[in-house]
Scaffold this motif. Structure first.
Motif, PDB file in Angstrom:
ATOM      1  N   LEU A   1       0.889  -1.412   0.003  1.00  0.00           N
ATOM      2  CA  LEU A   1       0.001  -0.034   0.102  1.00  0.00           C
ATOM      3  C   LEU A   1       0.875   1.437  -0.012  1.00  0.00           C
ATOM      4  N   THR A   2       1.945   1.134   0.766  1.00  0.00           N
ATOM      5  CA  THR A   2       2.865   2.506   0.656  1.00  0.00           C
ATOM      6  C   THR A   2       3.195   2.675  -0.685  1.00  0.00           C
ATOM      7  N   SER A   3       3.489   1.760  -1.462  1.00  0.00           N
ATOM      8  CA  SER A   3       4.016   1.774  -2.839  1.00  0.00           C
ATOM      9  C   SER A   3       3.073   2.404  -3.815  1.00  0.00           C
ATOM     10  N   THR A   4       1.869   2.391  -3.467  1.00  0.00           N
ATOM     11  CA  THR A   4       0.624   3.175  -4.181  1.00  0.00           C
ATOM     12  C   THR A   4       1.387   4.839  -4.438  1.00  0.00           C
ATOM     13  N   ILE A   5       1.802   5.229  -3.356  1.00  0.00           N
ATOM     14  CA  ILE A   5       2.432   6.746  -3.427  1.00  0.00           C
ATOM     15  C   ILE A   5       3.746   6.559  -4.077  1.00  0.00           C
ATOM     16  N   ILE A   6       4.608   5.599  -3.526  1.00  0.00           N
ATOM     17  CA  ILE A   6       6.077   5.717  -3.884  1.00  0.00           C
ATOM     18  C   ILE A   6       6.229   5.339  -5.495  1.00  0.00           C
ATOM     19  N   ALA A   7       5.525   4.606  -6.045  1.00  0.00           N
ATOM     20  CA  ALA A   7       5.587   4.208  -7.457  1.00  0.00           C
ATOM     21  C   ALA A   7       5.132   5.464  -8.299  1.00  0.00           C
ATOM     22  N   GLN A   8       4.264   6.139  -7.777  1.00  0.00           N
ATOM     23  CA  GLN A   8       3.867   7.554  -8.430  1.00  0.00           C
ATOM     24  C   GLN A   8       4.844   8.522  -8.537  1.00  0.00           C
ATOM     25  N   ASP A   9       5.544   8.390  -7.179  1.00  0.00           N
ATOM     26  CA  ASP A   9       6.433   9.740  -6.956  1.00  0.00           C
ATOM     27  C   ASP A   9       7.583   9.295  -7.885  1.00  0.00           C
ATOM     28  N   LYS A  10       8.098   8.247  -7.858  1.00  0.00           N
ATOM     29  CA  LYS A  10       9.340   7.545  -8.595  1.00  0.00           C
ATOM     30  C   LYS A  10       9.137   8.155 -10.190  1.00  0.00           C
ATOM     31  N   ALA A  11       7.888   7.957 -10.516  1.00  0.00           N
ATOM     32  CA  ALA A  11       7.646   8.460 -12.062  1.00  0.00           C
ATOM     33  C   ALA A  11       7.783   9.735 -12.042  1.00  0.00           C
ATOM     34  N   TYR A  12       7.034  10.623 -11.012  1.00  0.00           N
ATOM     35  CA  TYR A  12       7.200  11.900 -11.130  1.00  0.00           C
ATOM     36  C   TYR A  12       8.760  12.514 -11.118  1.00  0.00           C
ATOM     37  N   THR A  13       9.314  11.868 -10.312  1.00  0.00           N
ATOM     38  CA  THR A  13      10.762  12.314 -10.080  1.00  0.00           C
ATOM     39  C   THR A  13      11.521  12.116 -11.466  1.00  0.00           C
ATOM     40  N   ALA A  14      11.322  10.701 -12.095  1.00  0.00           N
ATOM     41  CA  ALA A  14      12.001  10.373 -13.330  1.00  0.00           C
ATOM     42  C   ALA A  14      11.850  11.343 -14.627  1.00  0.00           C
ATOM     43  N   ALA A  15      10.587  11.842 -14.572  1.00  0.00           N
ATOM     44  CA  ALA A  15       9.932  12.599 -15.597  1.00  0.00           C
ATOM     45  C   ALA A  15      10.438  13.992 -15.459  1.00  0.00           C
TER      46      ALA A  15
ATOM     47  N   GLN B   1       9.591  34.894   0.613  1.00  0.00           N
ATOM     48  CA  GLN B   1       8.409  34.803  -0.249  1.00  0.00           C
ATOM     49  C   GLN B   1       8.790  35.429  -1.695  1.00  0.00           C
ATOM     50  N   LEU B   2       8.371  34.538  -2.858  1.00  0.00           N
ATOM     51  CA  LEU B   2       8.720  34.913  -4.217  1.00  0.00           C
ATOM     52  C   LEU B   2       8.728  36.307  -4.755  1.00  0.00           C
ATOM     53  N   ILE B   3       9.592  36.719  -5.240  1.00  0.00           N
ATOM     54  CA  ILE B   3       9.206  38.181  -6.137  1.00  0.00           C
ATOM     55  C   ILE B   3       9.347  37.722  -7.678  1.00  0.00           C
ATOM     56  N   ALA B   4      10.140  36.904  -8.012  1.00  0.00           N
ATOM     57  CA  ALA B   4      10.227  36.766  -9.547  1.00  0.00           C
ATOM     58  C   ALA B   4      10.901  35.403  -9.866  1.00  0.00           C
ATOM     59  N   PHE B   5      10.599  34.799 -11.179  1.00  0.00           N
ATOM     60  CA  PHE B   5      10.885  33.483 -11.067  1.00  0.00           C
ATOM     61  C   PHE B   5      10.782  33.405 -12.806  1.00  0.00           C
ATOM     62  N   GLU B   6      11.715  32.512 -13.226  1.00  0.00           N
ATOM     63  CA  GLU B   6      11.813  32.082 -14.761  1.00  0.00           C
ATOM     64  C   GLU B   6      12.282  30.868 -14.957  1.00  0.00           C
ATOM     65  N   ARG B   7      11.535  30.072 -15.639  1.00  0.00           N
ATOM     66  CA  ARG B   7      11.999  28.666 -16.131  1.00  0.00           C
ATOM     67  C   ARG B   7      12.445  28.666 -17.529  1.00  0.00           C
ATOM     68  N   MET B   8      13.794  28.822 -17.969  1.00  0.00           N
ATOM     69  CA  MET B   8      14.181  28.747 -19.063  1.00  0.00           C
ATOM     70  C   MET B   8      13.898  27.568 -20.024  1.00  0.00           C
ATOM     71  N   ASP B   9      13.464  27.912 -21.336  1.00  0.00           N
ATOM     72  CA  ASP B   9      12.921  26.557 -22.106  1.00  0.00           C
ATOM     73  C   ASP B   9      13.867  25.232 -21.828  1.00  0.00           C
ATOM     74  N   GLY B  10      13.266  24.143 -21.436  1.00  0.00           N
ATOM     75  CA  GLY B  10      14.010  22.879 -20.970  1.00  0.00           C
ATOM     76  C   GLY B  10      14.510  22.826 -19.647  1.00  0.00           C
ATOM     77  N   GLY B  11      14.344  23.810 -18.680  1.00  0.00           N
ATOM     78  CA  GLY B  11      14.632  23.827 -17.339  1.00  0.00           C
ATOM     79  C   GLY B  11      13.596  22.410 -16.957  1.00  0.00           C
ATOM     80  N   LYS B  12      14.048  21.866 -15.813  1.00  0.00           N
ATOM     81  CA  LYS B  12      13.363  20.740 -15.181  1.00  0.00           C
ATOM     82  C   LYS B  12      12.362  21.034 -14.498  1.00  0.00           C
ATOM     83  N   LEU B  13      11.158  20.193 -14.559  1.00  0.00           N
ATOM     84  CA  LEU B  13       9.787  20.515 -13.971  1.00  0.00           C
ATOM     85  C   LEU B  13      10.173  20.442 -12.287  1.00  0.00           C
ATOM     86  N   THR B  14      11.057  19.285 -11.915  1.00  0.00           N
ATOM     87  CA  THR B  14      10.971  19.316 -10.498  1.00  0.00           C
ATOM     88  C   THR B  14      11.751  20.685  -9.784  1.00  0.00           C
ATOM     89  N   SER B  15      12.534  21.140 -10.807  1.00  0.00           N
ATOM     90  CA  SER B  15      13.210  22.355 -10.241  1.00  0.00           C
ATOM     91  C   SER B  15      12.459  23.763 -10.248  1.00  0.00           C
TER      92      SER B  15
END
Lengths: 140, 140, 140, 140
Positions: free
Chosen positions: A52-66, D40-54
């Motif tokens: 059951l913990t893996s339902t979240i972990i699997a999703q977060d692994k895919a999120y991170t990799a993407a 707290q955020l003043i300004a932000f830019e994601r350059m084209d191709g920047g990572k989404l987790t970032s």
């Protein structure tokens, strides 16, 4: 305007089928998640008996990799004590996974989505994720 | 000791197939989630074109229907201003959904899981969720 | 495989410039966020004097408009007491915004991103967001 | 009563321009966030191709550097196993970042804001953040 390639639901099912097939071979019921290139869920299956913990972990692994465009396994290496990304595992509310099992899906040098797997050992999770990627790329 | 009945992955696929079939008929690409009786995800599909916010909302509708053993639509009635459950929509970090589209799956008077759907109007979401339940119950 | 159109950083700057210009005309310092079609931030500016709570709210308005493919103003209508989406404002951890100020950016019938604005009245926020969209669409 | 110095939006743009210029030189598309001295955020830019987790990580690096008045790199040193701040990386819901790339902006011995960068290696992120600070300080 940018033009982005993204996995379809049909693609996601192929990835899951490849991963599930390997999971059945090794006898480990897995949680299998496929996200698009923005890290958001397209499809998910928890095989009967998956953790059951893996339902979240699997999703977060895919999120991170993407989102980070790299395997979660590679994050495990660079986040060891003394390594440059030490401590990154708790980023994004803990969603950033540094345990093996998340692999980006790369087509024509672009990340188009990712697969994330959890319930076995990290090595088993990674193996099944790779089997999903292999099956999908072979089917194109 | 308790004995719990719980949807299997095969059951979840049947629920999704029934919902997707109705979604195709009405021409609305949906996010479709199936949870077990504990509210945790078994299977999920985002049809191509489904809304990204709905990836979360569909899961939370199923979580609510399974955990609270009632439709999310019925929660919408009792949470209106002046009604006894007013304000419950923000419970559990906002996961408790009071918008139609989540339906518990009941077998032999027991809740064994739930389906949650989002991307259309609440009425469309509910209709497709019910179509999933109907297909599943007819297949047993 | 799907092919998706997505705002570039240059597009996002144009949207912000159009919104800021209107904000200056009406004399209200705004927080202005632009997300891609997946609801994730591309660019943000808080004009000097913009509200601190609005740094989050502007981002969540853009997230909602992109992910749900509709204005947040329209969600305000359907989520009134007695309306079908009542209670949806607390979904997704409260990120789903039903207050005016979030507008999807639509090009060739596809949502390619969104703009979200906060610090004024909801009507002012919406007006400035629309000014950003108008400027961007005119510049293409 | 206290009097606080705080970066303006014009200052934040200068910081971003300096960071982006270095990012372009080294060929790594970055996510670049500038916060005020309260994090707290003043300004932000994601350059084209920047990572989404970032998009999240860059903001949290700036938040940490502003709030704690130190570089996130320095936190990486003191949070190693056996060191006094071990485990602090998961504080504040994981927002406290201990990976290089967040630098406070110091004027007249006061922290007036911070810059946070993510998408490259931590060393690259830090280098671009420093380039932003250098450009800003030289422009005053």
């Amino acid at each position: 305007m940018l033009t982005i390639k993204r996995l379809s639901l049909a693609d996601a099912r192929e990835l899951i089928a490849g991963a599930r097939s390997r999971a059945e071979e090794i006898g480990v019921p897995m949680c299998i998640a496929v996200t698009d290139e923005s890290g958001q869920l397209i499809a998910f299956e928890r095989m009967d008996g998956g953790k059951l913990t893996s339902t979240i972990i699997a999703q977060d692994k895919a999120y991170t990799a993407a989102g980070a465009k790299r395997t979660t396994e590679s994050y495990g290496v660079v986040s060891q004590p003394g390594q440059p990304a030490f401590g990154i595992n708790s980023a994004i509310g803990g969603r950033l996974m540094v345990v093996a099992g998340g692999i980006p899906v790369v087509v024509d040098d672009e990340v188009v989505g990712a697969i994330g797997i959890s319930s076995g050992t990290p090595a088993q999770d990674h193996e099944c994720a790779q089997a999903g990627v292999d099956r999908y790329l072979a089917s194109r």
